[in-house]
Write a protein that holds these residues in place. Structure first.
Motif, PDB file in Angstrom:
ATOM      1  N   PHE A  38       0.217  -1.287  -0.142  1.00 11.90           N
ATOM      2  CA  PHE A  38      -0.047  -0.388   0.123  1.00 11.90           C
ATOM      3  C   PHE A  38       0.383   1.092   0.274  1.00 11.90           C
ATOM      4  O   PHE A  38       1.329   1.596   0.742  1.00 11.90           O
ATOM      5  CB  PHE A  38      -0.852  -0.120   1.177  1.00 11.90           C
ATOM      6  CG  PHE A  38      -1.600  -0.820   1.299  1.00 11.90           C
ATOM      7  CD1 PHE A  38      -3.165  -1.318   0.370  1.00 11.90           C
ATOM      8  CD2 PHE A  38      -1.320  -1.720   2.062  1.00 11.90           C
ATOM      9  CE1 PHE A  38      -4.127  -2.052   0.357  1.00 11.90           C
ATOM     10  CE2 PHE A  38      -2.839  -3.680   2.154  1.00 11.90           C
ATOM     11  CZ  PHE A  38      -4.023  -3.691   0.967  1.00 11.90           C
ATOM     12  N   HIS A  39       0.506   2.453  -0.684  1.00 11.82           N
ATOM     13  CA  HIS A  39       0.881   3.040  -0.832  1.00 11.82           C
ATOM     14  C   HIS A  39       0.571   4.683  -0.440  1.00 11.82           C
ATOM     15  O   HIS A  39       0.864   5.888  -0.344  1.00 11.82           O
ATOM     16  CB  HIS A  39       1.225   3.685  -2.014  1.00 11.82           C
ATOM     17  CG  HIS A  39       2.705   4.959  -2.715  1.00 11.82           C
ATOM     18  ND1 HIS A  39       4.260   4.814  -1.747  1.00 11.82           N
ATOM     19  CD2 HIS A  39       2.440   5.892  -2.995  1.00 11.82           C
ATOM     20  CE1 HIS A  39       4.927   6.024  -2.177  1.00 11.82           C
ATOM     21  NE2 HIS A  39       3.674   6.723  -2.924  1.00 11.82           N
ATOM     22  N   SER A  40      -0.885   4.810  -0.381  1.00  7.93           N
ATOM     23  CA  SER A  40      -1.346   5.705   0.161  1.00  7.93           C
ATOM     24  C   SER A  40      -3.232   4.914   0.698  1.00  7.93           C
ATOM     25  O   SER A  40      -3.216   3.818   0.027  1.00  7.93           O
ATOM     26  CB  SER A  40      -2.358   6.454  -0.905  1.00  7.93           C
ATOM     27  OG  SER A  40      -2.947   5.573  -2.482  1.00  7.93           O
ATOM     28  N   ASP A  41      -3.541   5.799   0.745  1.00  8.01           N
ATOM     29  CA  ASP A  41      -4.655   5.370   1.373  1.00  8.01           C
ATOM     30  C   ASP A  41      -6.385   4.837  -0.042  1.00  8.01           C
ATOM     31  O   ASP A  41      -6.284   5.891  -0.759  1.00  8.01           O
ATOM     32  CB  ASP A  41      -6.197   6.000   2.506  1.00  8.01           C
ATOM     33  CG  ASP A  41      -5.070   5.946   3.844  1.00  8.01           C
ATOM     34  OD1 ASP A  41      -4.867   4.993   4.417  1.00  8.01           O
ATOM     35  OD2 ASP A  41      -5.523   7.446   4.336  1.00  8.01           O
ATOM     36  N   ARG A  42      -7.620   3.922  -0.075  1.00  8.66           N
ATOM     37  CA  ARG A  42      -8.315   3.736  -0.701  1.00  8.66           C
ATOM     38  C   ARG A  42      -9.254   4.835  -1.128  1.00  8.66           C
ATOM     39  O   ARG A  42      -9.675   5.464   0.404  1.00  8.66           O
ATOM     40  CB  ARG A  42      -8.608   2.780  -0.171  1.00  8.66           C
ATOM     41  CG  ARG A  42      -9.582   2.310  -1.207  1.00  8.66           C
ATOM     42  CD  ARG A  42     -10.275   1.108  -0.706  1.00  8.66           C
ATOM     43  NE  ARG A  42     -12.158   1.150  -1.829  1.00  8.66           N
ATOM     44  CZ  ARG A  42     -12.319  -0.489  -2.342  1.00  8.66           C
ATOM     45  NH1 ARG A  42     -11.616  -1.291  -1.581  1.00  8.66           N
ATOM     46  NH2 ARG A  42     -13.428  -0.812  -2.326  1.00  8.66           N
ATOM     47  N   GLN A  51      -6.711   3.673  -5.492  1.00 11.52           N
ATOM     48  CA  GLN A  51      -5.481   3.192  -4.358  1.00 11.52           C
ATOM     49  C   GLN A  51      -4.138   3.097  -4.628  1.00 11.52           C
ATOM     50  O   GLN A  51      -3.624   2.554  -6.084  1.00 11.52           O
ATOM     51  CB  GLN A  51      -5.773   2.040  -3.615  1.00 11.52           C
ATOM     52  CG  GLN A  51      -5.447   2.288  -2.692  1.00 11.52           C
ATOM     53  CD  GLN A  51      -5.444   1.514  -1.226  1.00 11.52           C
ATOM     54  OE1 GLN A  51      -6.808   0.538  -1.695  1.00 11.52           O
ATOM     55  NE2 GLN A  51      -5.038   0.844   0.226  1.00 11.52           N
ATOM     56  N   ASP A  52      -2.946   4.126  -4.385  1.00  4.63           N
ATOM     57  CA  ASP A  52      -1.829   4.071  -5.419  1.00  4.63           C
ATOM     58  C   ASP A  52      -0.731   2.997  -4.179  1.00  4.63           C
ATOM     59  O   ASP A  52      -1.263   2.335  -3.292  1.00  4.63           O
ATOM     60  CB  ASP A  52      -0.548   5.091  -5.210  1.00  4.63           C
ATOM     61  CG  ASP A  52      -1.736   6.145  -6.401  1.00  4.63           C
ATOM     62  OD1 ASP A  52      -2.138   5.415  -7.155  1.00  4.63           O
ATOM     63  OD2 ASP A  52      -1.389   7.436  -5.828  1.00  4.63           O
ATOM     64  N   ILE A  59       5.376   3.217  -8.741  1.00  4.14           N
ATOM     65  CA  ILE A  59       4.279   2.999  -7.731  1.00  4.14           C
ATOM     66  C   ILE A  59       3.506   3.126  -8.698  1.00  4.14           C
ATOM     67  O   ILE A  59       3.199   4.293 -10.102  1.00  4.14           O
ATOM     68  CB  ILE A  59       4.042   5.029  -7.349  1.00  4.14           C
ATOM     69  CG1 ILE A  59       4.813   5.155  -5.793  1.00  4.14           C
ATOM     70  CG2 ILE A  59       2.878   5.042  -6.643  1.00  4.14           C
ATOM     71  CD1 ILE A  59       5.336   6.600  -5.967  1.00  4.14           C
ATOM     72  N   GLY A  61      -1.161   2.992  -9.841  1.00  4.00           N
ATOM     73  CA  GLY A  61      -2.303   3.064  -9.379  1.00  4.00           C
ATOM     74  C   GLY A  61      -3.309   2.038 -10.000  1.00  4.00           C
ATOM     75  O   GLY A  61      -3.442   1.859 -10.878  1.00  4.00           O
ATOM     76  N   GLU A  63      -7.356   1.789 -10.451  1.00  5.89           N
ATOM     77  CA  GLU A  63      -8.460   2.863 -10.201  1.00  5.89           C
ATOM     78  C   GLU A  63      -9.855   1.896 -10.890  1.00  5.89           C
ATOM     79  O   GLU A  63      -8.966   1.042 -11.923  1.00  5.89           O
ATOM     80  CB  GLU A  63      -8.001   3.474 -11.253  1.00  5.89           C
ATOM     81  CG  GLU A  63      -6.598   4.636 -10.441  1.00  5.89           C
ATOM     82  CD  GLU A  63      -6.411   5.711 -11.209  1.00  5.89           C
ATOM     83  OE1 GLU A  63      -7.296   5.675 -12.559  1.00  5.89           O
ATOM     84  OE2 GLU A  63      -5.378   6.282 -10.636  1.00  5.89           O
TER      85      GLU A  63
END
Length: 95
Positions: A38-42, A51-52, A59, A61, A63
């Motif tokens: 996980f790199h970012s929140d959903r 989410q990234d 990195i 995405g 989507e």
């Protein structure tokens, strides 16, 4: 499974699966298969989910929106090869 390859308005390499309406199952499959973290929140909206995720310096995405369907996007230049590998996997997998 019909795959489209294009660059978005920000010139990011994008693979889209126009005929796939789900998100979670395919996202989870890709995350497991390619050992992503996980790199970012959903982020969820009425007609969009994204989410990234990261692998080393790449990195991407993962989507979905109701216009384009399921998409895998290279967020940085380092991610283009990973996105191509994921696109190839999606093209070869059973629907």
């Amino acid at each position: 499974m019909k795959i489209d390859i294009w660059r978005d308005a920000s010139e990011r390499l994008t693979y889209s699966v126009a005929d796939h309406n789900g998100y979670d199952d395919l996202k989870n499959e890709i995350v497991r298969k390619f050992h992503l973290r996980f790199h970012s929140d959903r982020v969820c909206g009425l007609d969009v989910v994204f989410q990234d995720f990261a692998y080393e310096d790449s990195i991407i995405g993962i989507e979905w929106d109701n216009w384009s369907g399921f998409m895998v996007v290279a967020v940085n230049a380092e991610a283009e090869e990973l996105v191509k590998k994921i696109g190839k996997y999606l093209e070869e997998r059973d629907p």
